[in-house]
Design a protein around this motif. Structure first.
Motif, PDB file in Angstrom:
ATOM      1  N   LEU A  88      64.782  40.796 -20.608  1.00  0.00           N
ATOM      2  CA  LEU A  88      64.244  39.498 -21.024  1.00  0.00           C
ATOM      3  C   LEU A  88      63.301  39.666 -22.207  1.00  0.00           C
ATOM      4  N   ARG A  89      63.288  38.693 -23.073  1.00  0.00           N
ATOM      5  CA  ARG A  89      62.358  38.703 -24.199  1.00  0.00           C
ATOM      6  C   ARG A  89      61.067  37.978 -23.804  1.00  0.00           C
ATOM      7  N   PHE A  90      59.969  38.556 -24.228  1.00  0.00           N
ATOM      8  CA  PHE A  90      58.651  37.965 -24.003  1.00  0.00           C
ATOM      9  C   PHE A  90      57.938  37.949 -25.345  1.00  0.00           C
ATOM     10  N   LEU A  91      57.667  36.754 -25.860  1.00  0.00           N
ATOM     11  CA  LEU A  91      57.085  36.599 -27.187  1.00  0.00           C
ATOM     12  C   LEU A  91      55.567  36.567 -27.082  1.00  0.00           C
ATOM     13  N   ASN A  92      54.917  37.671 -27.445  1.00  0.00           N
ATOM     14  CA  ASN A  92      53.458  37.745 -27.410  1.00  0.00           C
ATOM     15  C   ASN A  92      52.855  36.927 -28.540  1.00  0.00           C
ATOM     16  N   LEU A  93      51.898  36.075 -28.199  1.00  0.00           N
ATOM     17  CA  LEU A  93      51.244  35.216 -29.175  1.00  0.00           C
ATOM     18  C   LEU A  93      49.739  35.456 -29.145  1.00  0.00           C
ATOM     19  N   GLN A 119      44.439  26.165 -12.067  1.00  0.00           N
ATOM     20  CA  GLN A 119      43.312  26.559 -11.226  1.00  0.00           C
ATOM     21  C   GLN A 119      41.970  26.393 -11.934  1.00  0.00           C
ATOM     22  N   ASP A 120      41.913  26.806 -13.202  1.00  0.00           N
ATOM     23  CA  ASP A 120      40.628  26.732 -13.913  1.00  0.00           C
ATOM     24  C   ASP A 120      40.460  25.431 -14.697  1.00  0.00           C
ATOM     25  N   HIS A 121      41.358  24.466 -14.433  1.00  0.00           N
ATOM     26  CA  HIS A 121      41.270  23.112 -15.016  1.00  0.00           C
ATOM     27  C   HIS A 121      41.399  23.110 -16.544  1.00  0.00           C
ATOM     28  N   THR A 122      42.078  24.117 -17.087  1.00  0.00           N
ATOM     29  CA  THR A 122      42.300  24.145 -18.530  1.00  0.00           C
ATOM     30  C   THR A 122      43.320  23.093 -18.950  1.00  0.00           C
ATOM     31  N   ALA A 123      44.320  22.850 -18.088  1.00  0.00           N
ATOM     32  CA  ALA A 123      45.409  21.940 -18.463  1.00  0.00           C
ATOM     33  C   ALA A 123      45.813  21.077 -17.277  1.00  0.00           C
ATOM     34  N   SER A 124      46.484  19.964 -17.591  1.00  0.00           N
ATOM     35  CA  SER A 124      47.012  19.055 -16.573  1.00  0.00           C
ATOM     36  C   SER A 124      48.400  18.598 -17.016  1.00  0.00           C
ATOM     37  N   VAL A 125      49.187  18.177 -16.046  1.00  0.00           N
ATOM     38  CA  VAL A 125      50.522  17.664 -16.358  1.00  0.00           C
ATOM     39  C   VAL A 125      50.393  16.430 -17.258  1.00  0.00           C
ATOM     40  N   GLY A 126      51.204  16.397 -18.314  1.00  0.00           N
ATOM     41  CA  GLY A 126      51.180  15.274 -19.251  1.00  0.00           C
ATOM     42  C   GLY A 126      50.326  15.516 -20.466  1.00  0.00           C
ATOM     43  N   ASP A 127      49.489  16.586 -20.437  1.00  0.00           N
ATOM     44  CA  ASP A 127      48.673  16.906 -21.613  1.00  0.00           C
ATOM     45  C   ASP A 127      49.570  17.326 -22.774  1.00  0.00           C
ATOM     46  N   ARG A 128      49.040  17.124 -23.970  1.00  0.00           N
ATOM     47  CA  ARG A 128      49.726  17.612 -25.163  1.00  0.00           C
ATOM     48  C   ARG A 128      49.370  19.081 -25.363  1.00  0.00           C
ATOM     49  N   ALA A 129      50.325  19.855 -25.846  1.00  0.00           N
ATOM     50  CA  ALA A 129      50.090  21.262 -26.136  1.00  0.00           C
ATOM     51  C   ALA A 129      50.616  21.573 -27.527  1.00  0.00           C
ATOM     52  N   GLU A 130      50.010  22.556 -28.140  1.00  0.00           N
ATOM     53  CA  GLU A 130      50.435  22.965 -29.481  1.00  0.00           C
ATOM     54  C   GLU A 130      50.575  24.477 -29.514  1.00  0.00           C
ATOM     55  N   ILE A 131      51.749  24.947 -29.956  1.00  0.00           N
ATOM     56  CA  ILE A 131      52.006  26.379 -30.066  1.00  0.00           C
ATOM     57  C   ILE A 131      52.518  26.659 -31.467  1.00  0.00           C
ATOM     58  N   CYS A 132      51.752  27.438 -32.199  1.00  0.00           N
ATOM     59  CA  CYS A 132      52.097  27.781 -33.577  1.00  0.00           C
ATOM     60  C   CYS A 132      52.417  26.528 -34.403  1.00  0.00           C
TER      61      CYS A 132
END
Length: 771
Positions: free
Chosen positions: A86-91, A145-158
Motif C-alpha cells: 500500500l502507498r502512504f503519502l507522508n505530508l 478524541q481531542d476535539h480537533t475535528a468534527s463531521v461536516g467540517d471543511r478540511a484543506e490538504i495541500c
C-alpha cells in the motif's frame, strides 16, 4: 432466636455495619470493574483486528520497490496467504488543515492513503469498510478524541478542499503510540495529491499460520527485499493498541487487590470487636448447651448478609462506572462482542469475593472453641497482658513523655495485635502513592528514555525525504550556531546485515553516533562508547538470544566487524527492534535524528515551532509536548484513578483507626482501670493511644512508600517490559496532591484516634477492678 439477634445487632451497630458494607462494595466494584474492562478491551481489540484483517507482518519502506520481485517472493513462500503493498503519502503537518486547526504542531506523521482492496481495511465508527467518494476525507479517530475535528467540517490538504465525512479506525495506527496516522481519500484524490509529499510503502503479508511468523520474517530478511524502514508484526500491533487502556485496567486491578485485603482486615477488626463486646453472651449460649457450630452460624449469618449486600452493590455500581471507562475503548476500538461474558465475569469476581469473605470469617470464628463458658460468665473477655499495668511505677508515670513511652511499649509487647492495623495502613498508603507515582512517571520528562528517546528538549527527525545526509548536515550547522542550544548530537540509522551462528544473514537497523550524550534507559549494561561495542533493544536481545558480553558479526561497506554487546535498553519505537553503535560507516542512511538540549528549557515549545518552519523537511518535536500528546488519554485515566484511590484510602484510614482504637479500648479495660487507679488521667490515656496511632501511621506510610518503590515498581516494570520498556523506574518528585493526601491521612487518623479514645472516660475503676 438467630434472626432476632441478627436484627438487634444490626440496629445496635448501624455505623459499623454501613461502613463494612461500603468497604465490601468498593472492593467488589473494583474487582468486577477490572474483570469486565479486561474482557471488553481484549475482545474489542480482537474484533477490530479481525474485521480490519490486520497484517501479520508489515515492512515499512521509503524508496522504490519492485512489485514483481515482491509478488514472486509471496507466491513462492508457502506461509503467505495474502500480500499487498500500500502507498502512504507522508505530508508535512502544515499541509493539513482540519477546520481552523493546522496540524503543524502534531507529534504524528500524518499522511494520505486509499482503501485497501485485500486486507488491512480502514473502518468507520460502525465497523464498516469505508469507500470514500471524491472530495470526502475520513480522519483518524484520535482527532475526534481531542476535539480537533468534527463531521461536516471543511478540511484543506495541500490547498485542495475536502469535507470531513467521518472518522476512521485503523487497526495499525489507532494508538497515539503509533507514530503515523492515515487519512483516507478516494483513489482520484490521492492521485491528484501524490506530488505533495513523500510516498512510503507498507509492504504487508497475511500468513496462513501465525506460528510461522518468526521463520517468515527470517525468510523475508534473507531474500534481500525492500527493508528501508521498521518491521512491525501482529503481536506488536495488538500490544500497542492495548497499552493506553491496559495501563488504566492494570492500575484498577492492583488497587482492587489492595481493596480486597483492606476489606478483609476491616471485617477482622469489626468481628473481633464484636466478640469482645459479646463475650459474656457467648459464654451464656455455651452454658445453655448451644453447639459451637450453631453459635458460629449466628455470626456467620450476619457477615454473609453484609458480604452479599456489599458484593451485589459493588457489582451493580460497576455498570455505570464501566460505561464511563469503556467510552474511550468503544470510540477507538469499537464494541466488544462479549458483553454478556464480561458481565458474567464481573459477577463471578463479586461472587468469588463473597466466598472469600465467608471463608475468612469462618476461620476467625474458630476461636470460639477456646472460650470457656465459666470464665466468660465470671470474668468476661480475657484481658491481654500488655505489660504496662503490671510494671507501672507511679513516680515514673508522672515524668514528661511517660505516656508516649507507655504507648510505644504497648506496641512492642503486643506485636500481633498491631500487625493487622499496620498492614492496613501500608496498603492504604500504597493505594494513595502507587497511582500518583505512576502518573508522575508517565508525565515526567525522563519517561521518554523508556520509549527509546534520549532525554532532551528537542528531537528533530529527518526521514521520508531525499538527500537525508545533506539535510541532516544542514540542520546540524544551524543548531551549532544557535546560542540557545547548549548541546546536540546527530544519530544516523542504517540497515546492516548480521551473520548468525548458523551462517544465515539477517538485517539489523543500527543507530550510529554518540549515545552517551542523550542516553535512553538501559536495563543492563551501558551505552556503546567504543567502535567495537553494540547495544541492543530488549526485543532484539530476546529475538537474537544475545546478552551482555556476547558478540555479533556485522557486514558493513568496509568489511566485517565483530561487535560486543555492551548494553540492553528500553525501546518501543520502530517496532521495538533497534540497535546502537558508534563505528563509522559510509552506508546510505535510512533516517537521521538530532537530539538537542536548551540552556533555557522553557524555550522548547517556541524553538520547536521555529525550527519546524526553518526545516520543512523535518519533524521537530518538543519532548514535553510529545509525552503529553502521546499519553494524554492514559494520563487522564491514571489521574482519575489516583484521586479515586486516594479518596477510598483516606476513608479506610479514618474508619479503621476508629474501629481499631475502640477495639483496643475494649481489650484494655482492666489495664486502663489500673492506670487510672495509679493516678493517670483520661488525658494521659488518650495521649498513649495517640502515640500508638502516630507511630503506626508513620511506620505504615514509610513502609507503604518502600513497598511502592520496590514491589509496586517491580509490577509496573513487569507490565511495561512486555512493550520493550524493561528498565522501568518511577520518576518525578512527590507532587502537591501526593503530599496533601498523606498529610490528610495523618490528620484523619489523629481525629479518629481522639474520637475512639474518648471511650476511656467511661471506665469506672471500682466496677472494672471488681470484674
Amino acid at each position: 432466636m438467630q434472626n432476632k439477634m441478627l436484627q438487634n445487632d444490626l440496629k445496635r451497630n448501624k455505623l459499623v455495619t454501613l461502613t463494612l458494607v461500603l468497604f465490601i462494595a468498593c472492593a467488589s466494584l473494583l474487582a468486577s470493574l477490572a474483570a469486565a474492562l479486561a474482557v471488553n478491551l481484549s475482545d474489542a481489540i480482537n474484533a477490530l483486528m479481525a474485521r480490519a484483517e490486520t497484517p501479520h507482518f508489515l515492512q515499512m519502506h521509503s524508496g522504490d520497490i519492485d512489485m514483481e520481485q515482491l509478488s514472486a517472493f509471496a507466491s513462492n513462500n508457502s506461509d503467505v496467504d495474502k500480500f499487498q503493498a500500500l502507498r502512504f503519502l507522508n505530508l508535512e503537518g502544515g499541509a493539513i488543515r482540519l477546520g481552523d486547526e493546522l496540524l503543524t504542531d502534531s507529534t504524528q506523521d500524518n499522511g494520505l492513503s486509499v482503501q485497501s482492496g485485500s486486507f488491512d481495511y480502514l473502518l468507520d465508527l460502525e465497523g464498516n469498510i469505508i469507500q470514500p467518494e471524491d472530495g470526502q476525507l475520513y480522519v483518524p479517530v484520535c482527532y475526534l478524541q481531542d476535539h480537533t475535528a468534527s463531521v461536516g467540517d471543511r478540511a484543506e490538504i495541500c490547498g485542495e478542499q475536502f469535507v470531513i465525512a467521518g472518522f476512521l479506525r485503523d487497526s495499525q495506527m489507532n494508538s497515539m503510540l503509533a507514530s503515523s496516522k492515515r487519512f483516507l481519500v478516494s483513489n482520484a484524490d490521492y492521485e491528484r495529491l501524490e506530488g505533495c509529499g513523500n510516498v512510503e510503502y507498507l509492504i504487508e503479508f497475511r500468513l496462513k499460520d501465525m506460528e510461522a511468523l518468526g521463520s517468515f520474517a527470517a525468510a523475508y530478511t534473507a531474500s534481500g527485499l525492500p527493508a528501508n524502514g521498521p518491521v512491525i508484526t501482529y503481536p506488536l500491533f495488538r500490544m500497542i493498541n492495548a497499552l493506553s487502556d491496559g495501563i488504566m485496567i492494570a492500575v484498577i486491578l492492583l488497587i482492587s487487590a489492595a481493596a480486597v485485603l483492606i476489606a478483609l482486615l476491616c471485617i477482622r477488626f469489626a468481628l473481633l470487636a464484636e466478640i469482645e463486646e459479646d463475650y459474656r453472651e457467648i459464654g451464656v449460649m455455651k452454658a445453655l448447651g448451644l453447639r459451637l457450630s450453631r453459635i458460629r452460624r449466628i455470626y456467620l449469618a450476619k457477615y454473609a448478609l453484609l458480604a452479599a449486600l456489599g458484593c451485589m452493590a459493588g457489582f451493580l455500581l460497576s455498570f455505570p462506572c464501566r460505561d464511563m471507562l469503556l467510552a474511550n475503548i468503544k470510540l477507538v476500538m469499537g464494541e466488544s462482542g462479549k458483553k454478556t461474558f464480561s458481565i458474567l465475569l464481573g459477577f463471578l469476581a463479586a461472587l468469588l469475593l463473597f466466598f472469600v469473605i465467608l471463608l475468612f470469617v469462618w476461620n476467625i470464628l474458630k476461636r470460639f472453641g477456646k472460650i470457656s463458658a465459666s470464665g466468660a460468665l465470671r470474668f468476661g473477655a480475657p484481658q491481654e497482658q500488655n505489660g504496662i499495668a503490671g510494671k507501672l511505677r507511679l513516680c515514673r508515670g508522672r515524668l514528661p513523655g511517660a505516656n508516649i513511652s507507655y504507648g510505644l511499649h504497648d506496641i512492642l509487647s503486643r506485636k500481633k495485635t498491631y500487625a493487622a492495623y499496620l498492614a492496613i495502613l501500608i496498603f492504604a498508603s500504597f493505594i494513595i502513592i502507587f497511582p500518583q507515582k505512576l502518573y508522575e512517571t508517565l508525565s515526567s520528562e525522563g519517561f521518554a528514555a523508556y520509549m527509546g528517546i534520549g532525554s532532551c528538549d528537542l528531537r528533530i527527525d529527518i526521514q521520508q525525504t531525499d538527500r537525508i545526509s545533506e539535510k541532516t548536515a544542514e540542520a546540524a550547522r544551524v543548531l551549532a550556531q544557535d546560542a540557545d542550544i547548549s548541546s546536540f548530537t546527530v544519530l544516523n540509522t542504517g540497515s546492516f546485515s548480521i551473520r548468525k551462528e548458523d551462517g544465515a544473514l539477517e538485517q539489523l537497523k543500527i543507530e550510529l553516533g554518540d549515545h552517551t550524550s542523550f542516553p535512553v534507559a538501559y536495563a543492563e549494561g551501558s551505552a556503546p562508547a567504543k567502535e567495537d561495542e553494540l547495544a541492543l533493544s530488549v526485543l532484539n536481545s530476546k529475538e537474537l538470544e544475545k546478552g551482555i558480553g556476547d558478540t555479533i558479526t556485522i557486514l558493513t561497506e568496509e568489511g566485517e566487524r565483530q561487535l560486543t554487546i555492551c548494553g540492553i535498553y528500553s525501546d518501543i519505537t520502530n517496532g521495538g527492534k533497534t540497535a546502537k553503535a558508534t563505528f563509522p560507516s559510509s552506508a546510505t542512511m535510512m533516517w537521521s535524528i538530532i537530539y538537542a538540549e536548551l540552556d533555557d528549557h522553557s524555550l522548547a515549545e517556541e524553538k520547536a515551532e521555529a525550527y519546524s518552519q526553518y526545516f520543512p523537511f523535518a519533524k521537530v518535536t518538543d519532548i514535553r509536548s510529545y509525552i503529553n500528546k502521546t499519553y494524554g488519554p492514559t494520563l487522564h485515566s491514571v489521574k482519575l484513578a489516583a484521586f479515586a484511590a486516594a479518596a477510598a484510602a483516606l476513608m479506610v484510614t479514618a474508619f479503621i483507626t476508629l474501629l481499631f482504637v475502640k477495639l483496643l479500648a475494649a481489650k484494655d479495660r482492666y489495664s486502663n482501670a489500673v492506670m487510672k487507679a495509679c493516678g493517670f488521667t483520661n488525658r494521659d490515656l488518650s495521649i498513649q493511644y495517640m502515640a500508638r496511632s502516630a507511630v503506626l501511621l508513620a511506620a505504615g506510610i514509610l513502609l507503604g512508600i518502600l513497598f511502592t518503590n520496590t514491589a509496586g515498581e517491580g509490577l509496573a516494570s513487569f507490565a511495561f517490559s512486555a512493550f520493550g520498556a524493561a528498565s522501568f523506574r518511577f520518576l518525578g518528585n512527590p507532587g502537591p496532591a501526593y503530599t496533601a493526601c498523606l498529610l490528610l491521612m495523618a490528620l484523619l487518623a489523629a481525629g479518629a484516634t481522639a474520637a475512639a479514645a474518648h471511650d476511656v472516660r467511661n471506665i469506672k475503676i471500682s466496677e472494672t477492678m471488681k470484674e
